[in-house]
Scaffold this active site. Structure first.
Site: not given
Ligand code: FPP
Length: 240
Positions: A26, A74
């Site tokens: 991330d 996503n």
């Protein structure tokens, strides 16, 4: 998989490493934004770092590594960013193909990769097929992966088979990760302290490590530091 030479921290015990390490990469977007760069350059830098870290995991002798590459959530991002992520993944799989075979490294995928663009699906199938007999190392790429979807897939397989599941081990065999041990150690970069639908079934007894470092800046030294922390944990698996 480019080769690296790095010193081993004297506090790291190479005989007590996790069998399976899983990483939530991330912070690519914030890494780029901090530098005044477009987010997709963050994903490109993230991919370069992925190569370094995979090589280091391999050099340390850890056999299984899972990387959260693209989640079922996503898809909510702008198309340009999604295409950018898919492009770096495709390039990586195409360029590094023979290096995986040379290193006896198998590539597998967790997630419904058939929903991805055709050229990426072809690249995935090619690398998975090319490396299917490799034995020394297993790289599991979670692509279009969601933990809840994976559990539902397992439940539906069990229903189709028409017989009850007797125990957790049996259920594990219905999941993408059927040939992998559960991850011993899960790292998430960038300061977020969430699981974000990652390996929900498999993480039952995983140790977690969170760091503020953005993924593109997470170095081999940082990995060793995390592994030293892992070695300080007392894993009891429910016993005393
Ligand atoms: C999270 O950062 C990262 C992703 C959603 C994509 C991860 C993909 C790569 C590192 C590309 C390389 C992968 C392979 C397998 C070659 P973010 O964009 O959510 O960062 P932010 O939270 O700062 O916005």
């Amino acid at each position: 998989m480019a080769s690296t030479k790095i010193k081993i921290n004297k506090h790291l015990d190479l005989s007590r490493l996790p069998k399976h390490i899983a990483i939530i990469m991330d912070g690519n977007g914030r890494w780029a934004t901090r530098r005044g760069l477009p987010r997709n350059l963050g994903h490109k830098a993230g991919c370069e770092n992925l190569k370094r870290i995979i090589q280091h995991i391999y050099d340390l002798g850890i056999k299984y590594a899972t990387f959260f590459t693209f989640s079922t959530e996503n898809w909510k991002r702008p198309k340009e960013e999604i295409d950018g992520i898919f492009n770096v993944v495709r390039q990586y799989l195409d360029d590094d193909g023979s290096q995986f075979v040379e290193r006896d490294a198998k590539v597998i995928v967790s997630g419904d990769f058939t929903k991805l663009p055709n050229d990426l699906v072809e690249s995935i199938k090619r690398i998975v097929d090319k490396t299917k007999n490799c034995k020394k190392f297993v790289l599991n790429l979670a692509i279009n992966y969601g933990g809840r979807d994976e559990i539902l897939m397992g439940v539906n397989k069990a229903i189709s088979a028409g017989k009850p599941i007797d125990n957790a081990e049996e259920f594990s065999k219905l999941l993408y990760s059927k040939d992998l041990p559960d991850p011993d150690f899960i790292i998430r970069t960038s300061g977020e302290m969430r699981v974000s639908n990652f390996m929900l079934w498999q993480l039952a007894y995983s140790e977690f490590y969170f760091t503020n470092t953005y993924w593109p800046a997470f170095s081999e030294k940082d990995l060793q530091k995390a592994l030293i922390e892992f070695q300080k944990r007392k894993r009891r698996f429910g016993s005393l």
